[in-house]
Write a protein that holds these residues in place. Structure first.
Motif, PDB file in Angstrom:
ATOM      1  N   TRP A  63     -14.177 -10.997 -23.689  1.00 14.81           N
ATOM      2  CA  TRP A  63     -12.846 -10.743 -23.155  1.00 14.81           C
ATOM      3  C   TRP A  63     -12.495 -11.723 -22.044  1.00 14.81           C
ATOM      4  O   TRP A  63     -13.391 -12.205 -21.310  1.00 14.81           O
ATOM      5  CB  TRP A  63     -12.763  -9.311 -22.608  1.00 14.81           C
ATOM      6  CG  TRP A  63     -12.920  -8.254 -23.658  1.00 14.81           C
ATOM      7  CD1 TRP A  63     -11.971  -7.779 -24.499  1.00 14.81           C
ATOM      8  CD2 TRP A  63     -14.114  -7.536 -23.968  1.00 14.81           C
ATOM      9  NE1 TRP A  63     -12.485  -6.817 -25.329  1.00 14.81           N
ATOM     10  CE2 TRP A  63     -13.805  -6.637 -25.022  1.00 14.81           C
ATOM     11  CE3 TRP A  63     -15.426  -7.562 -23.478  1.00 14.81           C
ATOM     12  CZ2 TRP A  63     -14.744  -5.776 -25.582  1.00 14.81           C
ATOM     13  CZ3 TRP A  63     -16.354  -6.708 -24.042  1.00 14.81           C
ATOM     14  CH2 TRP A  63     -16.016  -5.823 -25.071  1.00 14.81           C
ATOM     15  N   ASP A  64     -11.201 -12.000 -21.892  1.00 16.57           N
ATOM     16  CA  ASP A  64     -10.756 -12.785 -20.753  1.00 16.57           C
ATOM     17  C   ASP A  64     -10.586 -11.868 -19.545  1.00 16.57           C
ATOM     18  O   ASP A  64     -10.875 -10.664 -19.606  1.00 16.57           O
ATOM     19  CB  ASP A  64      -9.480 -13.567 -21.070  1.00 16.57           C
ATOM     20  CG  ASP A  64      -8.272 -12.665 -21.366  1.00 16.57           C
ATOM     21  OD1 ASP A  64      -8.312 -11.448 -21.024  1.00 16.57           O
ATOM     22  OD2 ASP A  64      -7.277 -13.173 -21.919  1.00 16.57           O
ATOM     23  N   ASN A  68      -8.303  -9.156 -22.677  1.00 17.94           N
ATOM     24  CA  ASN A  68      -7.931  -9.512 -24.040  1.00 17.94           C
ATOM     25  C   ASN A  68      -9.118 -10.159 -24.754  1.00 17.94           C
ATOM     26  O   ASN A  68      -9.794 -11.015 -24.170  1.00 17.94           O
ATOM     27  CB  ASN A  68      -6.756 -10.491 -24.036  1.00 17.94           C
ATOM     28  CG  ASN A  68      -5.549  -9.931 -23.320  1.00 17.94           C
ATOM     29  OD1 ASN A  68      -5.058  -8.860 -23.660  1.00 17.94           O
ATOM     30  ND2 ASN A  68      -5.071 -10.654 -22.318  1.00 17.94           N
ATOM     31  N   ILE A  70     -10.957 -12.815 -26.743  1.00 21.29           N
ATOM     32  CA  ILE A  70     -10.664 -14.221 -27.014  1.00 21.29           C
ATOM     33  C   ILE A  70     -11.664 -14.839 -28.000  1.00 21.29           C
ATOM     34  O   ILE A  70     -11.424 -15.926 -28.522  1.00 21.29           O
ATOM     35  CB  ILE A  70     -10.632 -15.040 -25.714  1.00 21.29           C
ATOM     36  CG1 ILE A  70     -11.961 -14.927 -24.950  1.00 21.29           C
ATOM     37  CG2 ILE A  70      -9.455 -14.620 -24.843  1.00 21.29           C
ATOM     38  CD1 ILE A  70     -12.053 -15.809 -23.714  1.00 21.29           C
ATOM     39  N   ASP A 159      -4.423 -14.716 -30.403  1.00 21.68           N
ATOM     40  CA  ASP A 159      -3.888 -13.744 -29.444  1.00 21.68           C
ATOM     41  C   ASP A 159      -3.239 -12.584 -30.186  1.00 21.68           C
ATOM     42  O   ASP A 159      -3.267 -12.512 -31.422  1.00 21.68           O
ATOM     43  CB  ASP A 159      -2.923 -14.421 -28.473  1.00 21.68           C
ATOM     44  CG  ASP A 159      -1.706 -15.037 -29.156  1.00 21.68           C
ATOM     45  OD1 ASP A 159      -1.344 -14.593 -30.274  1.00 21.68           O
ATOM     46  OD2 ASP A 159      -1.108 -15.972 -28.573  1.00 21.68           O
ATOM     47  N   SER A 160      -2.648 -11.678 -29.454  1.00 26.58           N
ATOM     48  CA  SER A 160      -2.072 -10.468 -30.059  1.00 26.58           C
ATOM     49  C   SER A 160      -0.914 -10.784 -30.996  1.00 26.58           C
ATOM     50  O   SER A 160      -0.545  -9.955 -31.825  1.00 26.58           O
ATOM     51  CB  SER A 160      -1.617  -9.503 -28.966  1.00 26.58           C
ATOM     52  OG  SER A 160      -0.670 -10.131 -28.109  1.00 26.58           O
ATOM     53  N   PRO A 165      -5.347 -20.243 -29.958  1.00 26.24           N
ATOM     54  CA  PRO A 165      -5.223 -21.067 -28.750  1.00 26.24           C
ATOM     55  C   PRO A 165      -5.283 -22.550 -29.103  1.00 26.24           C
ATOM     56  O   PRO A 165      -5.868 -22.941 -30.110  1.00 26.24           O
ATOM     57  CB  PRO A 165      -6.422 -20.643 -27.892  1.00 26.24           C
ATOM     58  CG  PRO A 165      -7.389 -20.046 -28.850  1.00 26.24           C
ATOM     59  CD  PRO A 165      -6.591 -19.440 -29.949  1.00 26.24           C
TER      60      PRO A 165
END
Length: 507
Positions: A63-64, A68, A70, A159-160, A165
């Motif tokens: 998680w970041d 979230n 990643i 991402d959601s 990225p």
């Protein structure tokens, strides 16, 4: 399934990569569960003792700072059954290298309870597959094999909104000496606590670039995750940020050259009749006392001394004096691999010079390919895919990346050797061992010794540093005799570095 934070509860079946081929629509995607685990039960006989063990293989997110997901990393975790007190049971955390290589090589050829079906020298045989490893260290320690991002079944996550990225952001997050160490330390902290291993003695083992990784992780875990280790094992180590340039880089190759020439019976009868270790002791002394000083003199060396060195280097390396002279005493590895057996019309392998290759042309100064790597991929690729699906019941259409897309890799600010030294100074429990094959030309064994000599210039921690050499190459455990010996050396190291009851961490 392991419980996960609410923020990702809706993302467990995230589609992470579009695949396209002639018969596959580009819109089709692979389903990837980012947080799950499959468990199977097994039996083995190790060191003559029958034991039951459990294999847990699956994925765990990273998680970041905002919570979230990643990335999701794939792991395979081996535990001995019926262990009452995990605080007394060591845990060995294993990484391979590349960067970009999956944690497959040591997994199914060195420390794990199942290893490749290969011949006694490490060459592939068909039908491919696995057999029991009677020398695995699973009798002494539990083991977890971790695949860094984009290796094995591990992947970067979108991402959601389903957007991946940028390459620049991925490089910043994952693909560099320091980014790699930082995110893996965070991921390991989660893994350790999920599996109740906070109190266990902990060891890191890395091979090739994995030695850069674990050298950095020792410090990162200790100083950012407050997780103190008992040992770090460097298998076929890189320079771990300890500079070896100019004359040192050139001189350090000579013992490896001598070992390779000895193996292929390319030396004089006098040298060929010596045992390998007796020969290497002689060549190492010559390297330090004569060859290195001669190289350091460069063009200022006298004609008489230069000729003397040409003669001796040629003798030890199995090369002609003309060839040594034409290279100004500094013989590149690639030229050696091509030249040593040129008259026999063979090249020798880079990672293991016991392996022979056939080039299109006998002429030239670099081999066409690396025969040892093509040989290994024969065995490892089908074996690991079959193992996960058929023996561990882990079934996915995600490709198992033997070598994953991780480049360009940021090599800047690589000072992991100094960080490992500092971690040792801060932690009296921490021991370090190097394991190297004498026929490894990619990360030669004398460089591995050099690492140990210069890891702690004070010499105050040398009792916690050790070196073990083997009559094989980069993956020394592929040779059956060395599979037994290297596992026993590892077992002894773990037992020595696990403190006795009541032994305090103090100087």
């Amino acid at each position: 399934m392991t419980a996960v934070p609410k923020i990702i509860s809706g993302l467990l079946l995230l589609c992470i990569s579009a695949i396209s081929a002639a018969n596959v629509k580009q819109t089709e995607k692979l389903s990837f569960d980012i947080d799950h685990q499959i468990t199977t039960k097994h039996k083995a006989t190790i060191n003559g003792t029958r034991l039951n063990y459990t294999v847990s293989t699956g994925t765990q997110p990273l998680w970041d700072n905002e919570g979230n997901p990643i990335a999701s990393l794939h792991y395979t975790y081996y535990t001995k059954d019926k262990v009452k007190d995990l605080s007394k049971r060591p845990l060995l955390i294993s990484f391979n290298g590349g960067p970009g290589s999956a944690s497959v090589w040591m997994h199914i050829a060195y420390t794990g309870p199942r290893v490749l079906k290969i011949d006694d020298e490490g060459f592939p045989v068909q039908p491919y597959g696995l057999r029991d490893n009677p020398y695995s260290v699973l009798d002494t320690t539990d083991i977890v094999f971790v695949n860094p991002v984009n290796t094995g079944y591990s992947r970067v996550l979108p991402d959601s909104n389903g957007k991946m990225p940028s390459k620049e952001l991925q490089k910043k997050q994952f693909f560099g000496v320091n980014a790699d160490v930082k995110y893996l330390a965070t991921w390991l902290n989660t893994f350790i606590n999920r599996h109740d291993r906070a109190l266990s003695p902990k060891f890191l083992i890395g091979e090739s670039y994995g030695t850069t990784r674990v050298a950095g992780l020792a410090h990162e875990l200790q100083n950012k995750q407050w997780m103190y280790l008992n040992g770090v094992i460097l298998v076929s180590p890189t320079d771990i940020g300890i500079k070896r340039e100019g004359p040192v880089k050139a001189a350090n190759r000579l013992p490896y050259f001598a070992a390779t020439a000895w193996y292929h019976q390319a030396l004089s009868e006098e040298l060929q009749n010596k045992d390998l270790l007796e020969l290497l002791e002689e060549v190492e002394a010559y390297t330090l006392n004569h060859y290195l000083p001669a190289l350091a003199k460069g063009a200022m060396i006298s004609a008489q001394e230069k000729q003397s060195v040409i003669t001796q280097v040629a003798k030890y390396a199995g090369l002609s004096e003309l060839f040594v002279a034409q290279n100004n005493l500094d013989i590149p590895n690639s030229a050696f691999w091509k030249e040593l057996l040129r008259e026999r019309e063979f090249t020798v392998g880079r990672l293991d010079s016991r392996y022979l290759g056939i080039d299109k042309r006998t002429a030239g100064d670099i081999p066409d390919y690396w025969p040892e790597l093509t040989s290994w991929l024969h065995s490892f690729t089908p074996a690991i895919n079959h193992y996960f699906r058929q023996e561990l019941n882990y079934k996915t259409d995600i490709k198992y990346n033997m070598f994953g897309p991780v480049r360009p890799w940021d090599q800047t600010k690589n000072n992991v050797g100094e960080r490992l030294r500092l971690a040792m100074a801060q932690n009296p429990y921490l021991h370090v061992m190097v394991q190297s094959g004498y026929y490894d030309g990619a990360t030669n064994y004398f460089d591995g010794k050099y690492n140990l000599w210069h890891l702690d210039p004070s010499g105050k921690m040398k009792e916690r540093l050790s070196f073990k050499g083997y009559r094989s190459g980069h993956m020394m455990y592929l040779r059956y005799d060395d599979l037994k010996l290297s596992n026993q050396d590892l077992r002894n190291f773990i037992l020595k570095a696990t403190p006795k009851a009541g032994q305090s961490a103090k100087y």
